[in-house]
Design a protein around this motif. Structure first.
Motif, PDB file in Angstrom:
ATOM      1  N   GLU A 117       1.271   6.792  -7.019  1.00  0.00           N
ATOM      2  CA  GLU A 117       0.082   7.708  -6.737  1.00  0.00           C
ATOM      3  C   GLU A 117       0.862   9.300  -6.410  1.00  0.00           C
ATOM      4  O   GLU A 117      -0.046  10.538  -7.142  1.00  0.00           O
ATOM      5  N   LYS A 118       1.626   9.984  -5.791  1.00  0.00           N
ATOM      6  CA  LYS A 118       2.068  10.850  -5.222  1.00  0.00           C
ATOM      7  C   LYS A 118       3.353  11.501  -6.156  1.00  0.00           C
ATOM      8  O   LYS A 118       3.309  12.629  -5.903  1.00  0.00           O
ATOM      9  N   TYR A 132       2.059   1.954  -3.037  1.00  0.00           N
ATOM     10  CA  TYR A 132       1.557   2.309  -4.132  1.00  0.00           C
ATOM     11  C   TYR A 132       1.247   3.606  -3.833  1.00  0.00           C
ATOM     12  O   TYR A 132       0.931   4.585  -5.358  1.00  0.00           O
ATOM     13  N   GLU A 133       0.604   4.203  -2.983  1.00  0.00           N
ATOM     14  CA  GLU A 133       1.076   5.820  -2.329  1.00  0.00           C
ATOM     15  C   GLU A 133       1.832   6.466  -3.133  1.00  0.00           C
ATOM     16  O   GLU A 133       1.533   8.210  -3.432  1.00  0.00           O
ATOM     17  N   SER A 134       3.097   6.038  -3.132  1.00  0.00           N
ATOM     18  CA  SER A 134       4.456   6.631  -4.042  1.00  0.00           C
ATOM     19  C   SER A 134       4.741   7.046  -5.040  1.00  0.00           C
ATOM     20  O   SER A 134       4.011   8.288  -5.219  1.00  0.00           O
ATOM     21  N   ASP A 188       4.998  12.283   5.699  1.00  0.00           N
ATOM     22  CA  ASP A 188       4.932  11.456   4.816  1.00  0.00           C
ATOM     23  C   ASP A 188       6.183  10.384   4.641  1.00  0.00           C
ATOM     24  O   ASP A 188       7.404  10.869   5.160  1.00  0.00           O
ATOM     25  N   ARG A 191      -6.510  -0.902  -7.981  1.00  0.00           N
ATOM     26  CA  ARG A 191      -7.288   0.964  -8.145  1.00  0.00           C
ATOM     27  C   ARG A 191      -6.344   1.313  -9.431  1.00  0.00           C
ATOM     28  O   ARG A 191      -6.307   3.137  -9.573  1.00  0.00           O
ATOM     29  N   GLY A 238       1.079  -1.507  -0.312  1.00  0.00           N
ATOM     30  CA  GLY A 238      -0.278   0.021  -0.037  1.00  0.00           C
ATOM     31  C   GLY A 238       0.642   1.414  -0.173  1.00  0.00           C
ATOM     32  O   GLY A 238       0.706   2.568  -0.657  1.00  0.00           O
ATOM     33  N   ARG A 239       2.369   0.786   0.711  1.00  0.00           N
ATOM     34  CA  ARG A 239       2.946   2.353   0.478  1.00  0.00           C
ATOM     35  C   ARG A 239       3.397   2.495  -0.547  1.00  0.00           C
ATOM     36  O   ARG A 239       3.778   3.744  -1.336  1.00  0.00           O
TER      37      ARG A 239
END
Length: 761
Positions: free
Chosen positions: A224-225, A220-222, A387, A252, A217-218
């Motif tokens: 996306e950001k 993916y968040e990376s 973050d 996602r 999940g982390r």
């Protein structure tokens, strides 16, 4: 001896000439060139030139069967067809199985990715064909096991550094983001203790620790950001890890596929082609695309596999550094903290020492950790650090750094280095730069020179440090030897063979060798379990202080210290205590360490020196005296001055905040204008927003209506509607039965039938 009709870049032509010159002296030569600089093109030109002067055959040997077809395709582009029986491309595995069927004379053996050549299967080539010339091509002539390549290759030829290739426009610039030292992911990686047969982290333990939904999940968040909608490659730990990542991303809205050694060859080829055409956005792989993969328009690389191997690190990030017409830069997303082990890819490496086996192919040696450790640039203290990642360097900062280094290098060429000069008539030594004598012969011995300094023995047999004109800086007693170390540290050997050390910056002596640590532009020495300042007035931290508790905040270094003087006044006496005071070193101030009394609204600070004087310190400015503990008649006291500074700082902070908000809004309006043609799309049961093939808002809503201007209505749950901007920012929470957006920005929100609320966006 070489063939001049190949269309080579300047550095490739230079390497080709150097290689044939080395072949006049040595039979076995290794060539080092960074990933993405055209090794296969150069290889082809060398083979063509070799065949032009010889009728013998040439073999090109790869360490994996997947690379054979790729090399064949690449060399075919440059004129060597597969039908040419004089040139054969094959894998080392195929050769190992078919030695008995091979009986031919060879003139040249080219070994691709030659850092694998230490494997036993390659030694047969040397034993069977001792007279054939050998050429090893690699980006990384290093191994983790401290084995050099000198048993196989006689010499190494190195090309430019990655930094030079970027500066000259042959490789792409990059942005680099990395997990923080105290992040959840880094703490997990720090628990890894087991090692595999190759000396790297054990795959099973890595998979057990990091192949978890929270870690993925982390990841993916990376992206996306930092790389939304971009095309990239993810390097995973294992086949299971790669497939989990691809599944998570695809669910996602990020079209991702996993490729590994079990993927059928035809399927792999189709997926790679879809990636090149942009139908697939993300390739997740396990060591498949570390070597030989060529797709210049890769826009991001995500490092999701910890490693201790420098070769792996540079091979992986190198996949993103190839130039492409539409690519401004490549985003390197380091989710496993490799930056803290190896530094940036632009670091200069001692390839010759690794080739000879004098140092191993990683960056974890104790000496390097102590002497070359550089703290990441941390954000301002008032900023919330929730973050997991931090920006290490942007592509614009990278180019500025490279240009500055080139400028310094040019200046060094124009400014000859300082050297010792022996005068035969007097029997003494002097100093000179080039042809110019800078210090007359007056020394019994010159031990060492560095920059503008020389370590000498005077005529009275005492020792010391002098500048280039011979002016003494330091004088010490008569000892055996002096030597300059890095970072202005001097090693002294006494007459009994024992050593001690002198800090040239402040002329202080230490029995133990100090490790120089850089925090931004401020330096500390670590001696034993204490950190020491390099200021005129010495400062030593409390014993056993954790290095991770020392932070650089742009213009000062914060050092936890509970020994603050009782007469130290506080900026905010109501909400602060002496336990909130800490020691600090100021950027550009070499006088002493100070006690920080507190922050103001504009992030400036108030500090006190050892004499009870107070100063106001702002970033980029020299400290300004404001008060003292014993004010003279007519002089303002601390509270009065600080009260005025607080008001001024509040006004500056408010002005800065408003300006930042205005700039952010302008940027956002520009982004919204760029994506105003987005359209709703459905994936499964969920809806998102898409601009062409680029997913702007992942599919996570029950329904999204076509946009009106910069906004659109979305349904989160049944009969719960809200309004969001085209970039996904929620403007009106989803709690209305109906939403009607007009072109002029007026929105009608139905609370219940018959009750309508109207707002203006």
């Amino acid at each position: 001896m070489y063939y001049k009709n190949d269309v080579l870049r300047d550095y490739q032509q230079e390497m080709k000439v150097r290689l044939f010159e080395e072949w006049n002296l040595h039979r076995n030569v290794m060539v080092q060139m960074p990933t993405g600089t055209g090794k296969t093109h150069l290889l082809t030109a060398i083979v063509r030139a070799f065949l032009h002067r010889s009728d013998t055959q040439v073999w090109i040997v790869a360490h994996r069967r997947e690379l054979v077809e790729q090399i064949e395709e690449t060399v075919a582009k440059y004129g060597i067809k597969k039908e040419d029986e004089r040139v054969n491309v094959m894998s080392i595995q195929w050769l190992s199985r078919n030695w008995k069927d091979i009986d031919r004379e060879l003139g040249l053996i080219v070994i691709d990715e030659a850092h694998h050549a230490l494997a036993e299967t390659y030694r047969e080539l040397w034993e069977r064909y001792p007279e054939a010339r050998k050429l090893g091509m690699t980006a990384t002539p290093c191994r983790l096991n401290r084995k050099g390549f000198t048993e196989l290759f006689d010499t190494l030829i190195t090309s430019w550094t990655i930094s030079e290739f970027i500066g000259k426009g042959w490789l792409s610039v990059f942005d680099y983001v990395s997990i923080r030292a105290n992040s959840v992911e880094q703490r997990l990686i720090d628990t890894l203790r087991k090692r595999g047969a190759d000396g790297d982290y054990q795959v099973k333990e890595m998979n057990d620790v990091l192949n978890r939904r929270s870690s993925i999940g982390r990841l993916y968040e990376s992206i996306e950001k930092y790389a939304p909608g971009k095309k990239g490659i993810v390097y995973a730990i294992s086949i299971a890890h790669a497939r989990q990542i691809a599944t998570y991303y695809s669910a996602r809205g990020v079209m991702a596929v996993a490729i590994d050694s079990k993927t059928p060859a035809l399927e792999r080829k189709r997926l790679v082609e879809d990636f090149r055409r942009g139908k697939i956005k993300v390739l997740v792989n396990v060591d498949i695309f570390s070597e030989g993969f060529d797709c210049p328009d890769v826009e991001f690389i995500q490092l999701a596999r910890p490693t201790l191997s420098l070769a792996k690190y540079l091979q992986q990030v190198g996949r993103g550094l190839r130039k492409s017409g539409n690519k401004e830069s490549c985003m390197l997303i380091d989710n496993v903290g490799l930056y803290r082990i190896f530094g940036l890819p632009t670091r200069k490496w001692d390839w010759k020492a690794m080739f000879e086996g004098r140092i191993i192919g990683n960056a974890m040696s104790q000496a390097r950790m102590e002497n070359s450790w550089t703290a990441p640039y941390l954000p301002v203290e008032n900023e919330v650090q929730d973050d997991e990642l931090e920006v290490v360097i942007t592509h614009s900062q990278l180019m500025e750094t490279i240009k500055n280094k080139e400028s310094v290098a040019s200046e060094k060429e124009a400014y000859p280095s300082l050297k010792a000069h022996y005068d035969r008539q007097s029997g003494l030594w002097g100093l000179r730069r080039g042809e110019r004598m800078t210090a007359k012969p007056q020394y019994v011995e010159v031990f060492d020179t560095k920059g503008d300094w020389a370590a000498v023995r005077f005529e009275d047999y005492r020792m010391g440090i002098v500048d280039d004109s011979g002016e003494p800086r330091i004088r010490i007693d008569c000892y055996r030897k002096l030597k300059f170390l890095k970072e202005d540290i001097i090693a002294v050997t006494d007459n009994n063979g024992n050593g001690f050390y002198i800090d040239l910056k402040v002329n202080r002596t230490y029995k133990e060798k100090p490790a120089v640590l850089s925090f931004g532009s401020v330096e500390l020495l670590r001696v034993g379990d204490v950190f020491l300042s390099r200021t005129k007035k010495p400062y030593a931290t409390m014993r056993g202080l954790d290095i991770n508790s020392i932070y650089f905040y742009g213009f000062y270094l914060k050092i936890p210290d509970y020994r603050a003087p009782k007469d130290c006044k506080l900026v905010d006496a109501v909400w602060s205590t002496l336990f909130d005071v800490f020691a600090c070193l100021l950027e550009g101030d070499d006088e002493e360490a100070y006690w920080c009394c507190g922050h103001l609204a504009d992030r400036s600070i108030v500090v006190m020196d050892g004499n009870g004087n107070y100063y106001h310190v702002e970033k980029g400015k020299r400290k300004q005296y404001i008060a003292c503990n014993a004010p003279q008649p007519g002089e303002e006291d601390f509270d009065t001055v600080v009260g005025r500074l607080k008001e001024e700082a509040m006004r500056r902070a408010e002005k800065t905040y408003q300006q930042q908000q205005l700039e952010e809004e302008q940027k956002r309006q520009k982004r919204l204008e760029e994506i105003r043609d987005v359209l709703p799309f459905q994936m499964g049961l969920k809806w998102g927003l898409k601009l062409g093939e680029r997913i702007v808002v992942p599919p996570k809503y029950r329904k999204i209506l076509p946009p009106v201007g910069y906004y659109c209505a979305y349904e989160e749950n049944a009969c719960q509607w809200g309004v969001m901007a085209l970039d996904g920012k929620v403007v009106v929470e989803a709690r209305y039965q109906e939403v009607d957006i007009e072109c002029n920005g007026t929105v009608h929100l139905t609370v219940i039938p018959g009750k309508v609320k109207t707002i203006k966006l």
